[in-house]
Design an enzyme around this catalytic site. Structure first.
Site, short mmCIF file in Angstrom:
data_model
loop_
_atom_site.label_atom_id
_atom_site.label_comp_id
_atom_site.label_asym_id
_atom_site.label_seq_id
_atom_site.Cartn_x
_atom_site.Cartn_y
_atom_site.Cartn_z
N GLU A 119 43.62 3.16 -6.82
CA GLU A 119 43.65 4.56 -7.23
C GLU A 119 44.29 5.44 -6.15
OE1 GLU A 119 43.00 5.45 -10.19
OE2 GLU A 119 41.46 4.14 -11.05
N HIS A 142 35.52 7.84 -5.84
CA HIS A 142 35.50 7.48 -7.25
C HIS A 142 34.47 6.36 -7.42
CE1 HIS A 142 36.39 5.87 -11.10
NE2 HIS A 142 36.90 4.76 -10.60
N HIS A 215 34.78 5.93 -17.95
CA HIS A 215 35.22 5.19 -16.76
C HIS A 215 34.32 5.48 -15.56
CE1 HIS A 215 38.76 4.10 -13.83
NE2 HIS A 215 37.59 3.71 -13.40
O1 2HA Z 1 39.16 0.37 -7.71
O2 2HA Z 1 37.24 1.57 -10.00
O3 2HA Z 1 39.30 2.67 -11.23
C1 2HA Z 1 38.45 -0.01 -8.82
C2 2HA Z 1 38.32 1.09 -9.78
C3 2HA Z 1 39.55 1.59 -10.43
ZN ZN Z 2 37.07 2.95 -11.57
#
Ligand code: 2HA
Ligand code: ZN
Length: 270
Positions: A119, A142, A215
């Site tokens: 990412e 994330h 996600h």
């Molecule tokens: O890097 O979560 O969205 C792994 C993830 C990608």
């Molecule tokens: Zn992810």
């Protein structure tokens, strides 16, 4: 083995905080396999010796040109690496990168040739945006928080600020400590430049945490712990909501007046 962190307490502290947060992500069940990623702008902890270090390998194209990142340094989780491994060995499961003078490539400078997160376009575009607006935020996170991702499967919750208000109303702390709420980004292909652009648009709409539908979440903060705490606080509210529903009733939630009172007392932006 020698490390760039040797005799650099400030840089070591930055990386150790990431490792601590990575451990929490694993413990919470938010980081299956290689799920999630973290980048931290560590430029302030970089000295002249680091600036003159030769890169490991060739410069790699980022995929976008990011003019505010010239000469910046980031600690990045490695692609395909596990948070639970990063928690114990952060310099074997992540690396420190330098953005080259053309603002379109990065080079790895330490400790090992660990390729940064998939990412990276999202993360670096966000850092470019943050610097551009003069923000003191250095960390982006994330992760895949179970209950928040589950809620993103309900179209009703994806309307603007429906989830923000629901989550704020579950417990006073959530509004106090995540005062900008939860932005929503509709489903897009992971790692895509479109997802990066949509994330920045949502952050610019004045959110510190945004949901990537079905996600995960993307959070920014002054440091990695602040970013983690906001996601943790929102997830706490999601769990309270889920548990009330599991007990067979719809939770009443705090009233709009009660939430306004929190904003006044804590001098919150919304
Ligand atoms: O890097 O979560 O969205 C792994 C993830 C990608
Ligand atoms: Zn992810």
């Amino acid at each position: 083995m020698s490390s760039i962190l040797d005799n650099r307490p400030e840089l070591r502290r930055e990386v150790e905080q990431v490792a601590e947060a990575a451990g929490y992500l694993w413990q919470k069940g938010w980081a299956e396999r290689n799920g999630g990623n973290i980048t931290v702008n560590v430029t302030d902890a970089v000295d002249d010796e680091i600036r003159s270090m030769l890169p490991i390998g060739q410069p790699v194209a980022i995929g976008v040109t990011l003019p505010n990142l010239k000469g910046c340094y980031f600690y990045c989780k490695g692609t395909n690496r596990r948070m639970r491994d990063l928690a114990r060995w952060p310099m074997e499961n992540g690396s420190i990168i330098r953005i080259t003078d053309d603002c379109a490539h990065y080079e790895i400078i330490a400790d090992a040739p660990v390729k940064p997160t998939s990412e990276l376009p999202s993360h670096l575009s966000v850092h470019n945006y943050l610097i551009g607006k003069g923000s003191n935020y250095k960390a982006s996170l994330h992760t895949h928080p179970i209950e928040l991702v589950a809620m993103s499967h309900n179209p009703e919750f994806l309307k603007k600020d429906v989830l923000t208000n629901l989550l704020w109303s579950m417990i006073p702390e959530t509004k106090a400590f995540c005062p900008r709420g939860l932005g929503i980004v509709p489903y897009m292909l992971p790692s895509s430049v479109e997802l990066a652009d949509a994330t920045i648009a949502a952050l610019a709409d004045d959110y510190d945490v945004v949901m990537w539908e079905k996600h995960g979440v993307f959070a920014v903060g002054p440091d990695i712990m602040e970013a983690f705490d906001m996601v943790d606080t929102l997830t706490k509210s999601a769990i309270i909501y889920r548990d009330a529903r599991a007990m067979g009733f719809d939770p009443t939630g705090m009233s709009q007046e009660q939430m306004k009172e929190i904003s006044t007392v804590f001098k919150l932006p919304k």
